[in-house]
Design a protein around this motif. Structure first.
Motif, PDB file in Angstrom:
ATOM      1  N   ARG A 181     -69.216  75.288  -1.061  1.00 39.88           N
ATOM      2  CA  ARG A 181     -69.516  74.790  -2.403  1.00 39.88           C
ATOM      3  C   ARG A 181     -69.590  75.962  -3.376  1.00 39.88           C
ATOM      4  O   ARG A 181     -70.120  77.020  -3.038  1.00 39.88           O
ATOM      5  CB  ARG A 181     -70.847  74.044  -2.401  1.00 39.88           C
ATOM      6  CG  ARG A 181     -70.870  72.909  -1.416  1.00 39.88           C
ATOM      7  CD  ARG A 181     -72.266  72.285  -1.369  1.00 39.88           C
ATOM      8  NE  ARG A 181     -72.457  71.629  -0.084  1.00 39.88           N
ATOM      9  CZ  ARG A 181     -73.489  71.844   0.724  1.00 39.88           C
ATOM     10  NH1 ARG A 181     -74.435  72.685   0.376  1.00 39.88           N
ATOM     11  NH2 ARG A 181     -73.575  71.213   1.873  1.00 39.88           N
TER      12      ARG A 181
ATOM     13  N   TYR B  17     -75.387  70.161  -7.341  1.00 38.33           N
ATOM     14  CA  TYR B  17     -75.583  68.783  -6.871  1.00 38.33           C
ATOM     15  C   TYR B  17     -76.996  68.323  -7.210  1.00 38.33           C
ATOM     16  O   TYR B  17     -77.963  69.045  -6.980  1.00 38.33           O
ATOM     17  CB  TYR B  17     -75.380  68.748  -5.354  1.00 38.33           C
ATOM     18  CG  TYR B  17     -75.633  67.397  -4.721  1.00 38.33           C
ATOM     19  CD1 TYR B  17     -74.624  66.449  -4.658  1.00 38.33           C
ATOM     20  CD2 TYR B  17     -76.892  67.075  -4.195  1.00 38.33           C
ATOM     21  CE1 TYR B  17     -74.855  65.206  -4.078  1.00 38.33           C
ATOM     22  CE2 TYR B  17     -77.127  65.835  -3.616  1.00 38.33           C
ATOM     23  CZ  TYR B  17     -76.110  64.903  -3.564  1.00 38.33           C
ATOM     24  OH  TYR B  17     -76.339  63.683  -3.003  1.00 38.33           O
TER      25      TYR B  17
ATOM     26  N   LEU C 202     -72.728  65.645  -9.704  1.00 42.80           N
ATOM     27  CA  LEU C 202     -72.400  67.067  -9.721  1.00 42.80           C
ATOM     28  C   LEU C 202     -72.389  67.527 -11.170  1.00 42.80           C
ATOM     29  O   LEU C 202     -71.727  66.927 -12.013  1.00 42.80           O
ATOM     30  CB  LEU C 202     -71.022  67.307  -9.088  1.00 42.80           C
ATOM     31  CG  LEU C 202     -70.896  66.999  -7.601  1.00 42.80           C
ATOM     32  CD1 LEU C 202     -69.442  67.180  -7.156  1.00 42.80           C
ATOM     33  CD2 LEU C 202     -71.816  67.899  -6.777  1.00 42.80           C
TER      34      LEU C 202
ATOM     35  N   LEU D  94     -70.966  60.832  -7.637  1.00 36.86           N
ATOM     36  CA  LEU D  94     -70.443  60.659  -6.275  1.00 36.86           C
ATOM     37  C   LEU D  94     -70.938  59.335  -5.720  1.00 36.86           C
ATOM     38  O   LEU D  94     -72.117  59.013  -5.865  1.00 36.86           O
ATOM     39  CB  LEU D  94     -70.950  61.780  -5.363  1.00 36.86           C
ATOM     40  CG  LEU D  94     -70.584  63.215  -5.746  1.00 36.86           C
ATOM     41  CD1 LEU D  94     -71.169  64.187  -4.717  1.00 36.86           C
ATOM     42  CD2 LEU D  94     -69.069  63.385  -5.812  1.00 36.86           C
TER      43      LEU D  94
ATOM     44  N   TRP E  70     -70.031  65.771   0.576  1.00 37.86           N
ATOM     45  CA  TRP E  70     -70.514  66.980  -0.112  1.00 37.86           C
ATOM     46  C   TRP E  70     -71.503  67.731   0.783  1.00 37.86           C
ATOM     47  O   TRP E  70     -71.455  68.951   0.895  1.00 37.86           O
ATOM     48  CB  TRP E  70     -71.146  66.592  -1.449  1.00 37.86           C
ATOM     49  CG  TRP E  70     -71.706  67.762  -2.205  1.00 37.86           C
ATOM     50  CD1 TRP E  70     -73.012  68.157  -2.258  1.00 37.86           C
ATOM     51  CD2 TRP E  70     -70.977  68.705  -3.006  1.00 37.86           C
ATOM     52  NE1 TRP E  70     -73.147  69.271  -3.034  1.00 37.86           N
ATOM     53  CE2 TRP E  70     -71.918  69.634  -3.511  1.00 37.86           C
ATOM     54  CE3 TRP E  70     -69.628  68.849  -3.342  1.00 37.86           C
ATOM     55  CZ2 TRP E  70     -71.554  70.685  -4.342  1.00 37.86           C
ATOM     56  CZ3 TRP E  70     -69.268  69.911  -4.173  1.00 37.86           C
ATOM     57  CH2 TRP E  70     -70.215  70.810  -4.656  1.00 37.86           C
ATOM     58  N   HIS E  71     -72.388  66.990   1.426  1.00 38.02           N
ATOM     59  CA  HIS E  71     -73.375  67.646   2.286  1.00 38.02           C
ATOM     60  C   HIS E  71     -72.732  68.285   3.504  1.00 38.02           C
ATOM     61  O   HIS E  71     -73.203  69.306   3.993  1.00 38.02           O
ATOM     62  CB  HIS E  71     -74.460  66.652   2.702  1.00 38.02           C
ATOM     63  CG  HIS E  71     -75.432  66.393   1.601  1.00 38.02           C
ATOM     64  ND1 HIS E  71     -76.310  67.347   1.131  1.00 38.02           N
ATOM     65  CD2 HIS E  71     -75.629  65.298   0.839  1.00 38.02           C
ATOM     66  CE1 HIS E  71     -77.021  66.855   0.137  1.00 38.02           C
ATOM     67  NE2 HIS E  71     -76.624  65.605  -0.067  1.00 38.02           N
TER      68      HIS E  71
ATOM     69  N   LEU F 108     -62.317  67.945  -5.674  1.00 34.95           N
ATOM     70  CA  LEU F 108     -63.450  68.864  -5.837  1.00 34.95           C
ATOM     71  C   LEU F 108     -62.971  70.291  -6.075  1.00 34.95           C
ATOM     72  O   LEU F 108     -63.568  71.032  -6.862  1.00 34.95           O
ATOM     73  CB  LEU F 108     -64.359  68.809  -4.607  1.00 34.95           C
ATOM     74  CG  LEU F 108     -65.232  67.560  -4.479  1.00 34.95           C
ATOM     75  CD1 LEU F 108     -65.913  67.522  -3.113  1.00 34.95           C
ATOM     76  CD2 LEU F 108     -66.280  67.501  -5.581  1.00 34.95           C
TER      77      LEU F 108
ATOM     78  N   LEU G 216     -65.448  73.376  -5.176  1.00 33.74           N
ATOM     79  CA  LEU G 216     -65.272  73.862  -3.802  1.00 33.74           C
ATOM     80  C   LEU G 216     -64.305  75.036  -3.784  1.00 33.74           C
ATOM     81  O   LEU G 216     -63.381  75.113  -4.591  1.00 33.74           O
ATOM     82  CB  LEU G 216     -64.658  72.768  -2.918  1.00 33.74           C
ATOM     83  CG  LEU G 216     -65.523  71.614  -2.437  1.00 33.74           C
ATOM     84  CD1 LEU G 216     -64.663  70.698  -1.581  1.00 33.74           C
ATOM     85  CD2 LEU G 216     -66.735  72.093  -1.661  1.00 33.74           C
TER      86      LEU G 216
END
Lengths: 98, 359
Positions: free
Chosen positions: A11, A17, A26, A42, A50-51, A89, A95
């Motif tokens: 990230r 986030y 985000l 999201l 994402w996590h 992303l 990212l």
């Protein structure tokens, strides 16, 4: 072209986030990120991905986790959705591939 | 599995979506923090203005680390919109540290400033770390009027330079003015300037009573008359339609509680000395964030303040016109020393609005 499932991403700190009232968002905070006049929302699947994008897991690992968590999902569809989401992303600066 | 996606929403659309998601829950989505009470200008009308050199006010200000801790707690409690205000927040030498820390927590940060301390370096910094918005108060269209209000020679040029520095970099900002006897004549010129540079513009026609000692003059002496307030509104495009719409949607008596606004439900205010209040005006009851936690202050202390009931009968309790009226308990407390009292000045304005704009 390398196998997309072998790729790993981390990230970018220029997107933050947040979870507020159950909404996953985000927030771009720095000039180099995507559209600074927007924030990105999201859905629950996006928030899970994402996590998982922690710099250690490959997209293949993440695909496997998603298939475990979302019973009945089609592997091909999960892979296509995952790759498209990650591309989005990357485009907005959230990212970085490592 | 739903397809993951990242729809991007502008702040306003997202605000609506979030409002629906929050529903009836109490979450401090919006927080205003006053980094300092001190200001480099000495505006005659200001409700909170202490000299930039005031050592006592400075000594009471929270440290950088204390602000970091409070920002951590605000993020935990669900704050998204963070409004950095003052006094003049740019007077703090650690302004950039606190601002970047707030950005890194993922707040949507806006900045309330008089713009006179914006330098090219600061504008570059804001360009790199864009605020959601910068709200600038412009008190006049000429140096003479502006500086009669601010009391500081050269401040008009510095303010205009600050605005130009933001414009050149495409940093979002909006202009605000407080209309008073000292600048009423220039209202339309200020508005024309805002239009010329394409800035969002709004005016506040009501000078508030001071919450600090101010500059020695009672700000309320600078109020224009209720007739002048409504005359000005009559000349604005869409004023009649807008008042009629508001009256249609919100015409009602207050509920059973003293406070009926979003303060303490969706928003909170933190003063320079770490006191937590419902809002910038509501200073009767505060909670020290130096001694206590934001979580307790929000969930227990402000809950109780927000939901305190009326204790007596007075005219506003039976009045359905609150949508036309700037009165609130905090305003009444400052004006009359009693939160349960009529504020005569804004009451007159409300009645005039009803006569003028409603069918």
């Amino acid at each position: 072209m390398s196998d997309p499932l072998g790729r790993r991403y981390q990230r970018d700190p220029s997107i933050v986030y947040r979870e507020i009232a159950g909404e996953a968002i985000l927030v771009p905070i720095r000039r180099r990120t995507g559209d600074l006049e927007s924030i990105y929302t999201l859905n629950p699947v996006g928030a899970r991905i994402w996590h998982f994008l922690d710099g250690d897991r490959t997209l293949g690992d993440i695909k496997a986790r998603l298939l475990l968590e979302f019973e009945g999902a089609e592997p091909e569809q999960v892979e296509a959705d995952l790759c498209e989401f990650v591309d989005q992303l990357v485009q907005v600066g959230g990212l970085v591939e490592i | 599995m739903d397809c993951p996606s990242i729809p991007d929403l502008n702040y306003s659309d997202f605000g609506k979506q979030l409002g629906e998601a929050v529903g009836n829950r109490r979450i401090p989505l919006s927080a205003m923090i006053e980094l300092t009470e001190r200001c480099n200008l000495r505006c005659q009308h200001c409700y909170i203005s202490t000299s930039a050199m005031d050592a006592d006010a400075k000594s009471k200000e929270l440290s950088t680390e204390q602000w970091y801790r409070i920002l951590d707690e605000l993020a935990e409690e669900g704050t998204l919109w963070l409004r950095i205000s003052g006094g003049e927040p740019l007077l703090r030498p650690d302004f950039r540290d606190i601002y970047v820390y707030a950005k890194s927590k993922g707040f949507l940060v806006s900045l309330f400033t008089n713009a006179t301390l914006i330098t090219p370096a600061l504008a570059d910094f804001l360009h790199e770390w864009p605020p959601e918005n910068v709200a600038i108060t412009l008190y006049g269209a000429t140096a003479e009027t502006y500086e009669r209000i601010t009391g500081i020679p050269g401040s008009f040029q510095r303010c205009r330079r600050g605005i130009d520095l933001l414009r050149e970099r495409g940093i979002p900002f909006k202009l605000r003015t407080v209309v008073m006897t000292l600048n009423l004549d220039e209202y339309w010129s200020i508005r024309a300037y805002a239009e010329e540079i394409g800035a969002d513009f709004a005016h506040d026609p009501v000078v508030r009573p001071a919450v600090t000692d101010g500059v020695g003059r009672n700000p309320v002496d600078l109020r224009i008359t209720p007739e002048q307030v409504v005359e000005l509104e009559k000349a604005l495009p869409m004023a009649e339609e807008e008042w009629q719409r508001l009256a249609r949607d919100y015409w009602s008596k207050p509920g059973d509680t003293l406070y009926n606004c979003g303060a303490g439900l969706r928003s909170l205010h933190i003063a320079a000395d770490g006191m937590l209040y419902l809002c910038a005006m509501s200073r009767e009851r505060g909670y020290s964030l130096i001694d206590g936690s934001l979580r307790e202050g929000w969930r227990e202390f402000l809950y109780e303040v927000r939901y305190q009931p009326f204790t007596k009968e007075f005219a506003c309790r039976d009045c359905e016109m609150s949508v036309l009226c700037a009165r609130c308990p905090a305003f009444a407390a400052l004006e009359n020393g009693d939160p349960e009292s009529v504020v005569e000045y804004v009451c007159q304005i409300a009645h005039l609005r009803a006569e003028t704009f409603l069918p």
